[in-house]
Design an enzyme around this catalytic site. Structure first.
Site, short mmCIF file in Angstrom:
data_model
loop_
_atom_site.label_atom_id
_atom_site.label_comp_id
_atom_site.label_asym_id
_atom_site.label_seq_id
_atom_site.Cartn_x
_atom_site.Cartn_y
_atom_site.Cartn_z
N HIS A 1 -3.70 -3.83 -5.54
CA HIS A 1 -3.91 -3.33 -4.17
C HIS A 1 -5.34 -3.55 -3.70
O HIS A 1 -6.26 -2.86 -4.13
CB HIS A 1 -3.53 -1.84 -4.11
CG HIS A 1 -3.56 -1.27 -2.74
ND1 HIS A 1 -3.99 0.00 -2.46
CD2 HIS A 1 -3.20 -1.80 -1.54
CE1 HIS A 1 -3.90 0.22 -1.16
NE2 HIS A 1 -3.44 -0.85 -0.58
N SER B 1 0.82 -1.21 0.00
CA SER B 1 0.00 0.00 0.00
C SER B 1 0.85 1.26 0.00
O SER B 1 0.32 2.34 -0.18
CB SER B 1 -0.99 0.02 1.16
OG SER B 1 -0.44 -0.52 2.30
N ASN C 1 -5.40 6.15 -0.81
CA ASN C 1 -4.63 6.60 0.34
C ASN C 1 -4.07 8.00 0.17
O ASN C 1 -3.62 8.62 1.12
CB ASN C 1 -3.49 5.61 0.66
CG ASN C 1 -4.03 4.43 1.46
OD1 ASN C 1 -5.07 4.53 2.11
ND2 ASN C 1 -3.35 3.31 1.38
N GLU D 1 -7.09 -1.52 -6.67
CA GLU D 1 -6.32 -0.59 -7.50
C GLU D 1 -5.27 -1.41 -8.26
O GLU D 1 -4.52 -2.17 -7.64
CB GLU D 1 -5.62 0.47 -6.64
CG GLU D 1 -6.59 1.42 -5.94
CD GLU D 1 -5.89 2.38 -4.97
OE1 GLU D 1 -6.38 3.49 -4.79
OE2 GLU D 1 -4.85 2.00 -4.38
#
Ligand code: NAI
Length: 516
Positions: A146, A125, A196, A158
């Site tokens: 991800h 991540s 994120n 992702e």
């Protein structure tokens, strides 16, 4: 030789049988693929097997799978304590410890073991896909895949392209993940990828508002849920994620963007981490937890101490406040004069003018507009159904004036609170910053508009796509809010993304055809 022909994926190797690896293995096995789950630790493999059986038992009980289907999933899931066991896999997904050197070493070993056309993927991540790939002989075959925790439940995946990743690898993984029932979004390797990175202001603005004493954490959480339409507010969510984990992600994104002030971590959060108040897992964070549940905060809202009968004298209907005017009239409150206009406002009998915040403090705006009885209200996802709302007033606004506005909201079933007069109130400030970050991710080609919006809705359950929300408010309006906040603080944190400022000049939407 450059990697070019992705295989048809029938067997998936998963390296690391921890939280994420076990979940990813379950997703692949549920989709009918053969899975080889490898871990250095035999305890981790045993835990993964137990976890899978417990999870399938629950799904069978709920009727999501038949007992025979569950048996098929167990049969397709193989556990391995030798890396060699993944040799014949068409795709190998890594979900081991978050360390660049250890991941690079693993992928170098996999390059020796697996067929040259096998795809290699990492669930990292925070580590650059490009950096992991740099250690490989053939970095074209490596991409990010991800997942979000818990992988079997969270919809988003992702798919991240490193600098050297072959486009066919990205396309194969996108098709594969969609076939697994996921929302698969392509992203470019960059710190935080989409979610994120774009989500940072959700936490950062909440923390800043609390630090500035605009409102207390429990109130900010309530407003973000009941006005903003988010599932959880920033404080309850970071308590759930773990303050240490959330703080570490923020620091990592901040450092990776060379200390861009937009991502600056919060001292308030660091204090919590230093104290060991990590949230639910330690029994205390922003909230205290008794038996895993937060001890409910006793929030007071502004009491309705308005003596007389309140009256609205007139209203200007803008697109933004139309649902509120409809709600007022549906409640039987008369609006004697309702005209259409660009700048919406509601005029009250005692002199109050209620408007949507434009990112100025109410003091600034009321001086500029020569109207000391101006009252700004916060953004709501839907004024037709919101349950609470923040307001701000000129410091010398007479009590009977603002209480008339509160009395009207009370009749609509909306709790209100006049909060400290800082720019953008709570929801507008946070949502504008989220929109700005989404726009910046678009500007730098991290993903396209649809991808960014889908990622935020399915990765962190946002109530609307951020760029679509910007179109609804008008890009010019959002840019104005941020410009005003920027002017007030003089902090580069609030600078406009070029993708927003350029559109704002002509109030152009992010999605062609959208209007507000
Ligand atoms: P975890 O600590 O639960 O599991 C990691 C597993 O990898 C352990 O079972 C460990 O024994 C094993 N392992 C460590 N080094 C190994 C090696 N060299 N070879 C084979 N097995 C090895 O970690 P978690 O949370 O599952 O995270 C794994 C990866 O997924 C990390 O890169 C993390 O950043 C990423 N990630 C984590 C998320 C989360 O919410 N936990 C969300 C999305 C990504």
């Amino acid at each position: 030789m450059a990697y070019r022909t992705p295989p048809e994926i029938k067997t998936v190797g998963v390296i690391g049988a921890g939280t994420m690896g076990a979940g990813i293995a379950q997703v692949a096995a549920q989709a009918g693929l053969n899975v080889v789950l490898f871990d250095l630790s035999s305890e981790a493999l045993e835990r993964a097997d137990k976890g899978l059986r417990a999870s399938m038992d629950m799904l069978v009980e709920r009727g999501k799978f038949s007992a025979a289907e569950a048996d098929g999933i167990y049969t397709r899931t193989n556990y391995a304590s030798e890396l060699q066991a993944v040799a014949s896999c068409d795709l190998v997904v890594e979900a081991i410890v978050e360390r660049l050197d250890i991941k690079q070493k693993l992928f170098c070993d996999l390059e020796e073991i697996c067929a040259p056309e096998a795809i290699l993927a990492t669930n990292t991540s925070s580590i650059s896909i490009t950096a992991i790939g740099a250690a490989l002989k053939d970095p074209a075959r490596l991409a990010g895949l991800h997942f979000f925790n818990p992988a079997p439940i969270m919809k988003l995946v992702e798919v991240i392209k490193g600098l050297a990743t072959d486009v066919s690898v990205v396309e194969t993984l996108l098709t594969l993940a969609k076939g697994w029932g996921k929302v698969a979004v392509a992203a470019k390797s960059s710190p935080g990828f989409i979610v994120n990175r774009v989500a940072r202001p959700f936490y950062a603005e909440g923390l800043r508002l609390a630090e500035e004493g605009v409102a207390e954490p429990a109130r900010i959480d309530t407003l973000m849920r009941e006005a903003g339409g988010f599932r959880m507010g920033p404080f309850e969510l970071t308590d759930l994620i773990g303050q240490d984990v959330n703080y570490a992600v923020t620091c990592s994104v901040f450092d990776s963007y060379y200390q861009d002030p937009r991502f600056k971590p919060s001292l308030m959060q660091k204090e919590l981490v230093d104290a060991g108040w990590l949230g639910r897992k330690s029994g205390r964070g922003f909230y205290s937890y008794a038996e895993g549940k937060p001890v409910s905060a006793n929030l007071e809202w502004d009491e309705i101490r308005f003596g007389g009968v309140f009256n609205i004298s007139s209203a200007v209907e803008s697109a933004a406040i139309k649902p509120l005017l409809d709600r007022i009239e549906a409640r039987g409150i008369e609006i004697p004069s309702r005209t259409e206009g660009v700048d919406g406002e509601i005029q009250f009998n005692k002199g109050a003018t209620l408007v949507l915040t434009n990112g100025q403090t109410t003091l600034e705006r009321s001086l500029e507009e020569a109207n000391p009885l101006l009252i700004q209200m916060d953004l709501a996802l839907d004024y037709g159904s919101c349950e609470s709302l923040a307001l701000s007033t000129h410091p010398e606004c007479p009590e009977e004036v603002w209480r008339e506005v509160c009395a009207m909201f009370d009749l609509l079933g909306v709790k209100t609170r006049v909060v400290k007069d800082m720019p953008g109130l709570v929801v507008m400030r946070t949502v504008s910053m989220l929109i700005n970050e989404a726009a910046d991710a678009l500007h730098y080609g991290i993903a396209d508009a649809e991808g960014i919006d889908a990622a935020m809705q399915s990765g962190v359950n946002y109530p609307a796509g951020l760029l679509a929300w910007a179109d609804k408010l008008g890009t010019a309006y959002v840019a104005d809010v941020l410009d005003n906040i920027n002017l007030f603080y003089g902090d580069d944190r609030y600078r406009l993304s070029p993708a927003l400022s350029q559109r704002a000049l002509i109030d152009a939407p992010f999605y062609p055809g959208n209007s507000h």
